[in-house]
Structures are given as structure tokens and as C-alpha cells.
Design a protein around this motif. Structure first.
Motif, mmCIF file in Angstrom:
data_model
loop_
_atom_site.group_PDB
_atom_site.id
_atom_site.type_symbol
_atom_site.label_atom_id
_atom_site.label_comp_id
_atom_site.label_asym_id
_atom_site.label_seq_id
_atom_site.Cartn_x
_atom_site.Cartn_y
_atom_site.Cartn_z
ATOM 1 N N ALA A 34 11.708 0.472 -6.287
ATOM 2 C CA ALA A 34 10.910 0.814 -5.292
ATOM 3 C C ALA A 34 9.485 1.504 -5.439
ATOM 4 N N MET A 35 9.361 1.607 -7.018
ATOM 5 C CA MET A 35 8.271 2.363 -7.576
ATOM 6 C C MET A 35 7.053 1.497 -8.005
ATOM 7 N N ALA A 36 6.164 1.945 -7.953
ATOM 8 C CA ALA A 36 4.704 1.192 -8.564
ATOM 9 C C ALA A 36 3.736 2.277 -9.058
ATOM 10 N N THR A 80 4.723 8.225 -5.515
ATOM 11 C CA THR A 80 5.309 9.351 -5.986
ATOM 12 C C THR A 80 6.638 9.191 -5.139
ATOM 13 N N MET A 81 7.672 9.613 -6.008
ATOM 14 C CA MET A 81 9.033 9.529 -5.212
ATOM 15 C C MET A 81 9.797 10.864 -5.132
ATOM 16 N N PHE A 82 10.396 11.296 -3.907
ATOM 17 C CA PHE A 82 10.934 12.501 -3.969
ATOM 18 C C PHE A 82 12.431 12.295 -3.584
ATOM 19 N N ILE A 83 13.138 13.120 -4.145
ATOM 20 C CA ILE A 83 14.488 12.999 -3.905
ATOM 21 C C ILE A 83 15.101 14.457 -3.638
ATOM 22 N N PRO A 101 5.801 6.948 -15.865
ATOM 23 C CA PRO A 101 4.873 7.676 -17.008
ATOM 24 C C PRO A 101 3.718 6.880 -17.146
ATOM 25 N N GLU A 102 2.773 7.479 -17.539
ATOM 26 C CA GLU A 102 1.521 6.653 -17.924
ATOM 27 C C GLU A 102 1.520 6.038 -19.413
ATOM 28 N N ALA A 103 2.439 6.366 -19.994
ATOM 29 C CA ALA A 103 3.003 5.937 -21.231
ATOM 30 C C ALA A 103 4.413 5.793 -21.318
ATOM 31 N N PRO A 104 4.972 4.975 -21.897
ATOM 32 C CA PRO A 104 6.568 4.839 -22.308
ATOM 33 C C PRO A 104 7.296 5.928 -22.709
ATOM 34 N N GLY A 105 8.363 6.352 -22.246
ATOM 35 C CA GLY A 105 9.027 7.432 -22.991
ATOM 36 C C GLY A 105 10.500 7.235 -23.206
ATOM 37 N N GLU A 140 0.751 -1.215 -0.041
ATOM 38 C CA GLU A 140 0.114 0.030 -0.005
ATOM 39 C C GLU A 140 0.776 1.321 0.089
ATOM 40 N N ALA A 141 2.204 1.215 -0.144
ATOM 41 C CA ALA A 141 2.997 2.560 -0.075
ATOM 42 C C ALA A 141 2.756 3.328 -0.954
ATOM 43 N N ASN A 142 2.588 4.657 -0.722
ATOM 44 C CA ASN A 142 2.230 5.667 -1.720
ATOM 45 C C ASN A 142 3.182 6.648 -2.028
#
Length: 395
Positions: free
Chosen positions: A195-197, A201-204, A263-267, A169-171
Motif C-alpha cells: 500500500a506504500m509509495a 506515510t503509514m500509521f499503525i 526509506p530514502e535509501a535501502p536499509g 494521489e493517496a498520501n
């Protein structure tokens, strides 16, 4: 033998036109340590920095970095919570993390490189009950007794093999001031991407190499920071891992705040063409600034002792550049962190003192290492009734 400037860029593998920015032997392997005796400080382990800027993607890295020289232990102390300015910055970043999750949704937080869990705990506190779980990763973690309820920290480096330790459930995933310490940029970026799914959202947060070059902040090149990014280079690195990101300047431009997502679509990463101007500007100004500071020290110490204000990384490097066993134009370094006071800086052996001690030593000039703290330091000096001349580095 291959020259440093021809070393392949760790991000884009470019070898053409890379620029050697700085080369210094005998720098401390760690900056944020305070040694109990001057003898220990002078004998502290050393390394070499060879800072190279990629002509293609603008990444800056230490081509001489040896990770075996890095060993964080109980002497390591990078606590800057004595500064109201920095505390306000931490609050603002924690609020950004919280705001990324809709108000009607629970927060399940992950932090890679969480240290002692201080920022994790701050997010929990400011989330006011919304954080339902928190998972951290850091091999040097020792602060179980300080963790908020529902938090767990794994004492290991995060890798793709550890994804099962992240709650489904990590968001939110966060990594603050960790990526600049990692020389193997590709493997670390692979771990971040693992770590993404969808829906996370990831913050760096990390220093901005462009700010260092624009301000000729030579004191911001040191051994621990072996990988220093620009907005272009971090976008390229994350795009290689299938992530898209937005980059914003924070901390008055010294840091980048990166928001990354699947991304919603590959880029693919757009090609970048790094300008040489910033690197050349740095090289042209560095020699002149070093000469000017040398002259300034000679003039001022003939009147009264000179002190730096700021015993963290900037102060360690600046004192090392001008103090030696034969000559010490910098009398001492002031720091509000009581754990550092009475100790000595690695390699230069410069003494760290309280503001009151510096005043009692007759210090007549104070050089502020970080312009972000100028207002609060000036106020502190005024309240002490101290008539010291004040200069600001990179102000």
C-alpha cells in the motif's frame, strides 16, 4: 511433539529460548460479544491460548490460534465511545494523521481494517474540508449510510492484489487495531508494504506487549489478539518489507503508535537482542497476583457483592479467570454501553449491567479494569452517591 516454546517465531523464525508466557484452554473465541441469555454465553465457541514470547525479537503470539474459530457478526460489539478518555485519544490520533500532510496539501486517506469507518469519518470531520478522498478496506463493513462524502469502502481484506483500488494521489495509509488480529504476520506485512509509495506515510496503532508484561496484565491475553508486538518486533517485521519506522507509546503506554515510510535509501533491520527479564517478571508476578486476587474476592464478597467496571476484553478475561459454574465471586460487570447491559459475557456467563443496576444489587466493591478510565469512573461513582470501595487493576 514440538513444545510451544520451540515453535518458530512468525517474524524472525527463531526457535531457541522462546518463553511460554500463558496457556489457557476454553477461552472465548471472541471477547467483544454480549449474549442475550446466560445459556448462550456458557455455550459460546471456545479456543486455546498458548502465548509465546520470542527470545530474539520479543514478538508474542498465540501458538494455538485457529483463524477458523473467528467469525465477526452482528453480536460483535467493541464500542467504547462512552468513555471521554477514549474519545480524547481518538481525537488526538486523528489529529496526528491530519498533521502529517502539509496544510497546503489535500488529504487522500486510506485505512486498512477500517471496521465501520468510524475513525475514517473522524479524520474527515477533524480535517475540516481538507480530506478529498477516503478509501477503506474491511470485509465486515456495513456502514455505507455513515460514510462521509468522497469515501468508499471495499468489503474485502486488503492484499497486494488490491493496490489498484488505492487512488494514485493517496498520501496517508492507516491501520488501527487490526494487525494484532492477524496470525499470518508475513502476508499482512506484505500487504501493508504494497500500500506504500513514495510520499505516503503509514500509521499503525496496536497494543504493546511490553506494557502487558511490565504490568502483569494477564487479562490482556485473549484469543482475538493472536499477534502482539513490541517496538523491536514491529521494527523488524516492517524492515523485512523495506519500511523504516518510528515507534511511540500512546494511550498511557498501552498502545504503540507506529509511523512507517519507504526509506530514502535501502536499509536493513538492525539485529535485536531481546531481554528475558520482562517475560520472567511476568511469570513471577502472575501466580502471586492471581493468589492475591482470589484472597481479596473471598474477603470482600463476605461483606458485599463485587463487580468489575469494564465489559470489554479485559473484563471478559478477568471474569473468566475467577468465575466458574461452581463459584462466582464476581457478581456482575458494569458497562456504560447500553447495548451490552442486560446481556452476558461469553463462556463465564457473567451478567453485564448499568452502574445504577450494580448499585441496586448492593455491590460494595468495584474493580476498574482499565486504569486509563479511573478518574472518570470515580467521578461517576461519586455523582451517584455510591460508597463502594474502588480497586484499580494494573493501576
Amino acid at each position: 511433539m514440538t513444545s510451544a516454546s520451540a515453535c518458530p517465531c512468525p517474524i524472525c523464525n527463531n526457535t531457541v529460548g522462546n518463553l511460554l508466557l500463558d496457556e489457557r484452554p476454553k477461552v472465548p473465541s471472541l471477547q467483544n460479544v454480549a449474549l442475550l441469555t446466560q445459556a448462550e454465553a456458557l455455550a459460546f465457541p471456545q479456543g486455546t491460548i498458548t502465548m509465546v514470547r520470542c527470545a530474539n525479537c520479543s514478538f508474542v503470539w498465540n501458538a494455538s490460534f485457529d483463524p477458523a474459530k473467528i467469525s465477526y457478526d452482528e453480536t460483535y460489539n467493541n464500542d467504547v465511545t462512552s468513555s471521554a478518555y477514549y474519545l480524547a485519544h481518538l481525537d488526538a490520533m486523528a489529529d496526528r494523521v491530519i498533521a502529517s500532510v502539509p496544510e497546503d496539501t489535500d488529504i487522500h486517506y486510506v485505512e486498512i481494517g477500517c471496521g465501520e469507518g468510524d475513525f475514517l469519518s473522524l479524520v474527515h470531520q477533524r480535517a475540516a474540508g481538507r480530506m478529498k478522498s477516503a478509501t477503506g478496506f474491511d470485509p465486515s463493513f456495513t456502514g455505507e449510510d455513515k460514510l462521509p462524502e468522497g469515501a468508499k469502502v471495499y468489503r474485502n481484506f486488503f492484499s497486494p492484489d488490491n493496490t489498484d483500488q488505492i487512488p494514485a494521489e493517496a498520501n496517508v495509509v492507516c491501520s488501527r487495531h487490526t494487525i494484532e488480529h492477524v496470525a499470518d504476520v508475513q502476508n499482512f506485512a506484505t500487504a501493508l508494504a504494497a500500500a506504500m509509495a513514495p510520499g505516503r506515510t503509514m500509521f499503525i496503532e496496536t497494543p504493546d506487549a511490553n506494557w502487558i508484561l511490565e504490568h502483569t496484565a494477564f487479562q490482556d491475553f485473549f484469543y482475538e489478539h493472536c499477534s502482539i508486538y513490541t517496538p523491536d518486533s514491529i521494527r523488524v517485521l516492517l524492515a523485512q518489507q523495506g519500511l523504516e519506522c518510528d515507534v511511540e507509546s500512546v494511550y498511557d503506554g498501552q498502545y504503540m503508535w507506529i509511523v512507517a515510510r519507504l526509506p530514502e535509501a535501502p536499509g536493513h533491520a538492525n539485529p535485536v537482542a531481546s531481554s528475558e527479564k520482562l517475560g520472567l517478571h511476568y511469570l513471577e508476578n502472575k501466580r502471586q497476583m492471581m493468589a492475591e486476587w482470589t484472597t481479596y474476592f473471598e474477603d470482600r464478597r463476605a461483606i458485599a457483592p463485587v463487580a468489575l467496571w469494564g465489559g470489554a476484553s479485559k473484563g471478559v478475561t478477568f471474569s473468566l479467570l475467577f468465575n466458574s459454574a461452581e463459584d462466582t465471586p464476581i457478581d456482575c460487570v458494569i458497562d456504560l454501553n447500553a447495548a451490552k447491559q442486560g446481556c452476558f459475557m461469553p463462556v463465564s456467563g457473567t451478567m453485564i449491567v448499568s452502574p445504577e443496576t450494580a448499585k441496586s444489587r448492593g455491590v460494595g466493591t468495584v474493580i476498574i479494569m482499565n486504569p486509563n478510565y479511573e478518574d472518570e469512573i470515580r467521578q461517576n461513582i461519586r455523582e451517584m452517591g455510591w460508597g463502594a470501595e474502588i480497586r484499580v487493576l494494573n493501576g
